[in-house]
Write a protein that holds these residues in place. Structure first.
Motif, PDB file in Angstrom:
ATOM      1  N   VAL A 205      20.007  57.330  -4.262  1.00 40.73           N
ATOM      2  CA  VAL A 205      18.797  56.516  -4.045  1.00 40.73           C
ATOM      3  C   VAL A 205      18.557  55.595  -5.247  1.00 40.73           C
ATOM      4  O   VAL A 205      18.218  54.423  -5.080  1.00 40.73           O
ATOM      5  CB  VAL A 205      17.576  57.423  -3.760  1.00 40.73           C
ATOM      6  N   ALA A 206      18.727  56.109  -6.452  1.00 43.38           N
ATOM      7  CA  ALA A 206      18.531  55.278  -7.645  1.00 43.38           C
ATOM      8  C   ALA A 206      19.490  54.092  -7.640  1.00 43.38           C
ATOM      9  O   ALA A 206      19.093  52.946  -7.902  1.00 43.38           O
ATOM     10  CB  ALA A 206      18.728  56.115  -8.916  1.00 43.38           C
ATOM     11  N   ALA A 207      20.760  54.354  -7.344  1.00 41.86           N
ATOM     12  CA  ALA A 207      21.755  53.276  -7.357  1.00 41.86           C
ATOM     13  C   ALA A 207      21.448  52.218  -6.299  1.00 41.86           C
ATOM     14  O   ALA A 207      21.451  51.016  -6.578  1.00 41.86           O
ATOM     15  CB  ALA A 207      23.159  53.869  -7.129  1.00 41.86           C
ATOM     16  N   GLN A 208      21.165  52.671  -5.091  1.00 37.76           N
ATOM     17  CA  GLN A 208      20.959  51.704  -4.001  1.00 37.76           C
ATOM     18  C   GLN A 208      19.625  50.958  -4.150  1.00 37.76           C
ATOM     19  O   GLN A 208      19.536  49.775  -3.794  1.00 37.76           O
ATOM     20  CB  GLN A 208      21.031  52.400  -2.631  1.00 37.76           C
ATOM     21  N   CYS A 209      18.594  51.602  -4.660  1.00 37.17           N
ATOM     22  CA  CYS A 209      17.329  50.874  -4.853  1.00 37.17           C
ATOM     23  C   CYS A 209      17.447  49.884  -6.004  1.00 37.17           C
ATOM     24  O   CYS A 209      16.845  48.810  -5.957  1.00 37.17           O
ATOM     25  CB  CYS A 209      16.153  51.821  -5.029  1.00 37.17           C
ATOM     26  N   ALA A 210      18.199  50.214  -7.025  1.00 38.72           N
ATOM     27  CA  ALA A 210      18.463  49.229  -8.082  1.00 38.72           C
ATOM     28  C   ALA A 210      19.216  48.032  -7.492  1.00 38.72           C
ATOM     29  O   ALA A 210      18.875  46.872  -7.766  1.00 38.72           O
ATOM     30  CB  ALA A 210      19.260  49.872  -9.208  1.00 38.72           C
ATOM     31  N   ALA A 211      20.208  48.315  -6.653  1.00 36.98           N
ATOM     32  CA  ALA A 211      20.980  47.224  -6.028  1.00 36.98           C
ATOM     33  C   ALA A 211      20.090  46.365  -5.129  1.00 36.98           C
ATOM     34  O   ALA A 211      20.169  45.126  -5.156  1.00 36.98           O
ATOM     35  CB  ALA A 211      22.139  47.808  -5.210  1.00 36.98           C
ATOM     36  N   MET A 212      19.238  46.995  -4.353  1.00 36.42           N
ATOM     37  CA  MET A 212      18.355  46.232  -3.463  1.00 36.42           C
ATOM     38  C   MET A 212      17.368  45.385  -4.264  1.00 36.42           C
ATOM     39  O   MET A 212      17.000  44.282  -3.856  1.00 36.42           O
ATOM     40  CB  MET A 212      17.624  47.176  -2.509  1.00 36.42           C
ATOM     41  N   THR A 213      16.939  45.895  -5.413  1.00 39.41           N
ATOM     42  CA  THR A 213      16.031  45.112  -6.263  1.00 39.41           C
ATOM     43  C   THR A 213      16.754  43.900  -6.848  1.00 39.41           C
ATOM     44  O   THR A 213      16.179  42.806  -6.934  1.00 39.41           O
ATOM     45  CB  THR A 213      15.446  46.009  -7.367  1.00 39.41           C
ATOM     46  N   ILE A 214      18.021  44.068  -7.238  1.00 39.21           N
ATOM     47  CA  ILE A 214      18.803  42.902  -7.677  1.00 39.21           C
ATOM     48  C   ILE A 214      18.873  41.879  -6.545  1.00 39.21           C
ATOM     49  O   ILE A 214      18.662  40.679  -6.755  1.00 39.21           O
ATOM     50  CB  ILE A 214      20.218  43.336  -8.125  1.00 39.21           C
ATOM     51  N   TYR A 215      19.143  42.352  -5.349  1.00 40.29           N
ATOM     52  CA  TYR A 215      19.154  41.449  -4.199  1.00 40.29           C
ATOM     53  C   TYR A 215      17.833  40.685  -4.105  1.00 40.29           C
ATOM     54  O   TYR A 215      17.801  39.465  -3.957  1.00 40.29           O
ATOM     55  CB  TYR A 215      19.408  42.244  -2.907  1.00 40.29           C
ATOM     56  N   ASP A 216      16.728  41.419  -4.195  1.00 41.94           N
ATOM     57  CA  ASP A 216      15.405  40.792  -4.067  1.00 41.94           C
ATOM     58  C   ASP A 216      15.154  39.747  -5.149  1.00 41.94           C
ATOM     59  O   ASP A 216      14.594  38.677  -4.870  1.00 41.94           O
ATOM     60  CB  ASP A 216      14.314  41.871  -4.143  1.00 41.94           C
ATOM     61  N   MET A 217      15.567  40.041  -6.370  1.00 46.25           N
ATOM     62  CA  MET A 217      15.298  39.137  -7.497  1.00 46.25           C
ATOM     63  C   MET A 217      16.187  37.885  -7.430  1.00 46.25           C
ATOM     64  O   MET A 217      15.903  36.888  -8.100  1.00 46.25           O
ATOM     65  CB  MET A 217      15.509  39.860  -8.836  1.00 46.25           C
ATOM     66  N   CYS A 218      17.296  37.965  -6.692  1.00 48.21           N
ATOM     67  CA  CYS A 218      18.259  36.855  -6.608  1.00 48.21           C
ATOM     68  C   CYS A 218      18.235  36.135  -5.265  1.00 48.21           C
ATOM     69  O   CYS A 218      18.870  35.083  -5.131  1.00 48.21           O
ATOM     70  CB  CYS A 218      19.689  37.367  -6.837  1.00 48.21           C
TER      71      CYS A 218
END
Lengths: 160, 160, 160, 160, 160, 160
Positions: free
Chosen positions: F118-131
């Motif tokens: 969950v930590a890895a995928q939510c970090a990845a999704m947040t990168i998606y959101d910021m970009c």
């Protein structure tokens, strides 16, 4: 690793402390904060005549409920199992101040200051909410650690 | 303290029990509740023909998920680490009743009745939600503790 | 698509209704539920002598807080913005029953039955929690929709 | 109703305001609060040398995240859809104070003071958390409404 | 302001977009992601023989539930009222891949890509959880936006 | 029981594992996932010029916060007390990939793979959101368990 690979520190070096090796001991913390109102608000409070109803019971429940979510509100906090939470009020009718004390206890490898702090400030914010229809310039002030015990760093008492 | 200072009890004396000194023992609780539908709803349920889909799997997951948030829903409950949760259904097609049993287990200093209760009632409410498009007068009824063990107060069995 | 590709219905056909094309209208719903206690618990409640403190204020706040999380508790519910929530109590001291009515209102494309239901049942569960130290065989019963208005399906009134 | 039935007011008359008939207008609110540290903590902060890492980014994110949960933290608050949230910091290195301003905006029938207040105080509490390993007597103080506009009651500006 | 006062940019300039002036339009987004298992896991899945039970219904509910909390999980996301959410599965038994498509819809001033993304990835993670007892090297892969419509930036279709 | 009573298995046999009898041991898990961007997004990221600000600190905090809610997001997960969480980034500027590693630790009767995932995928999704304002075809890919230790099943290392 290949050439272009860089560990960059743009992540702010934000760090959660590893508490896995700390022994479980009984921890306790007490925070104080104060809500400064005017004479009319204080009178309405003492007469239980504020429009949203019973201010202090609502504030106490809000503080207790919020403290259980401290790990959700404060990013680097660990989840922990609170064994006790209390929010107490003392009303200074001469100076129109509601003093709040919040106490948290647990048996854990990490302290409960943040839980006591969240309880105190959420109780204060709830008082603000319940009174804001009658007064806009309420101030929440002087929020500080009053007591902390348990853990390696020993007991701390606020010495005003 | 100065003259105007009063400890007032307008906070309803709402109290969270201190469970810090209670020994950790294996706790178990089972709650039952019932959802009373009409013959047509029961038929649609048994034929898996309700408009929102698989009622009982959804209700089971909802009950399990809600039970993990008991401390968030019930103000004076302590957070605890459930080791097991189950929600079971028995369907009485002759009387059109869905019987729900929810079981919670933990090793803690406090009991798990509230977790079992929340699981049972949230499963029941989810059944209501999944069926309400076809029937409005569904009744959730007869929710009671069936079994409780662990802790100082000993074992309790419901004796209908 | 290639040969091995199958849409399988193991997902239970669980379906969230699309409410995007429904007009926003004022919606209201009222649910009732009842908590049946014994004479001693009723006496302690009326005398405000229960160990965890002010039962009904705590139950009311719990019901209101839980209703705001209905979309989180009931899987196929949509998030919506409640404009009003209330939880009311009537105490029948002759039969030792606490009657709860919860009312929810919103302006939305979907109804608020589930919000009223969650408020009523969480208030009832909180009463259970606040009284369980003195009585184990409390029953939460007869939970049903009393009133619903707004939306295409018209007004519904419970007719006992 | 039968004889023994009483509406009792033990529920503290806690009341959620019905905002269903209020027009949706653009609402804005700004709260300020201050975190008072000592010279050493300020120096570590300015040198980005605090043990838990980037204090202000973490505090800003915590404030924004908490504000979205205001309705969950403050019992009588309505859920609302924030259109904008910001948390800003000004650091007074001569007096060792971190000034926080939090701003919330929405288009709704109810104001956003509580959202701005929660953002400001949760940012302050996060600063406390990130610095508490190096200083225990940090004070969070002077939290007050600085600006409010939109809604029937008109614009309010804090006048020191 | 006095001399020592500095606006410092240690807060990372993290910014929530102000969506208050964007018109409400119908927004839709679809994300795809894939879970790659081995032949044995696929066989157990197709035979409904996995130890934790019905994988796809559980994953679908998990995806829908998580999407409603997107604003809670992704720091700079705005809360919004989803009008529809769906999670669909296609199972490629020849290559042992579970393809997931998640769709979100709303009428709002901001898009729903993140809601669809969260639904897809939480469904995938739930599949992982339900299968991890029988296989450890499951891979979640190839998660991308498939469709987006509504809003100023026009319609986007993935063109493999 | 009476004749019409049936235990039906329409509940999908969804099952939470009973972890009450498993010994508490130190558990650790590491998950990796990757975010593939284009050259322009990578350049903006490295120059800290993305419109929503500091991407990696925000993603790290999001991953840590989400991991603490794993039990809330993944239906059959048990609540547990994480003692440590970290999210680390390595940026491959030659191939425009952000590699994420998330690590979770606890002392419990059940593992922490799901928390790391969950930590890895939510970090990845947040990168998606910021970009996502500058690139729509970002791909989150190749998410897999890298390391697991503690518990009966022994240590697992990914062998690419």
């Amino acid at each position: 690793m290949d050439q272009g690979l860089t560990h960059i520190d743009e992540d702010g070096n934000v760090t959660m402390v590893d508490v896995g090796h700390k022994p479980n001991t009984l921890r306790k913390a007490v925070f104080g904060t104060s809500v400064v109102v005017n004479a009319r608000t204080m009178e309405l409070l003492m007469n239980k005549a504020l429009p949203k109803g019973d201010v202090l019971t609502t504030a106490k429940i809000a503080g207790i409920q919020a403290a259980k979510k401290t790990w959700e509100l404060i990013p680097m906090c660990h989840p922990l199992l609170l064994s006790f939470l209390d929010v107490r009020f003392e009303v200074d009718t001469s100076r129109n101040i509601i003093h709040i004390q919040a106490e948290a206890r647990t048996t854990a490898g990490t302290g409960v200051e943040m839980e006591a702090l969240v309880a105190a400030q959420c109780a204060a914010m709830t008082i603000y909410d319940m009174c804001k229809a009658v007064q806009r310039d309420i101030v929440i002030t002087d929020c500080k650690l009053l007591h902390k015990s348990g853990g390696r760093s020993g007991t701390y008492e606020y010495s005003g």
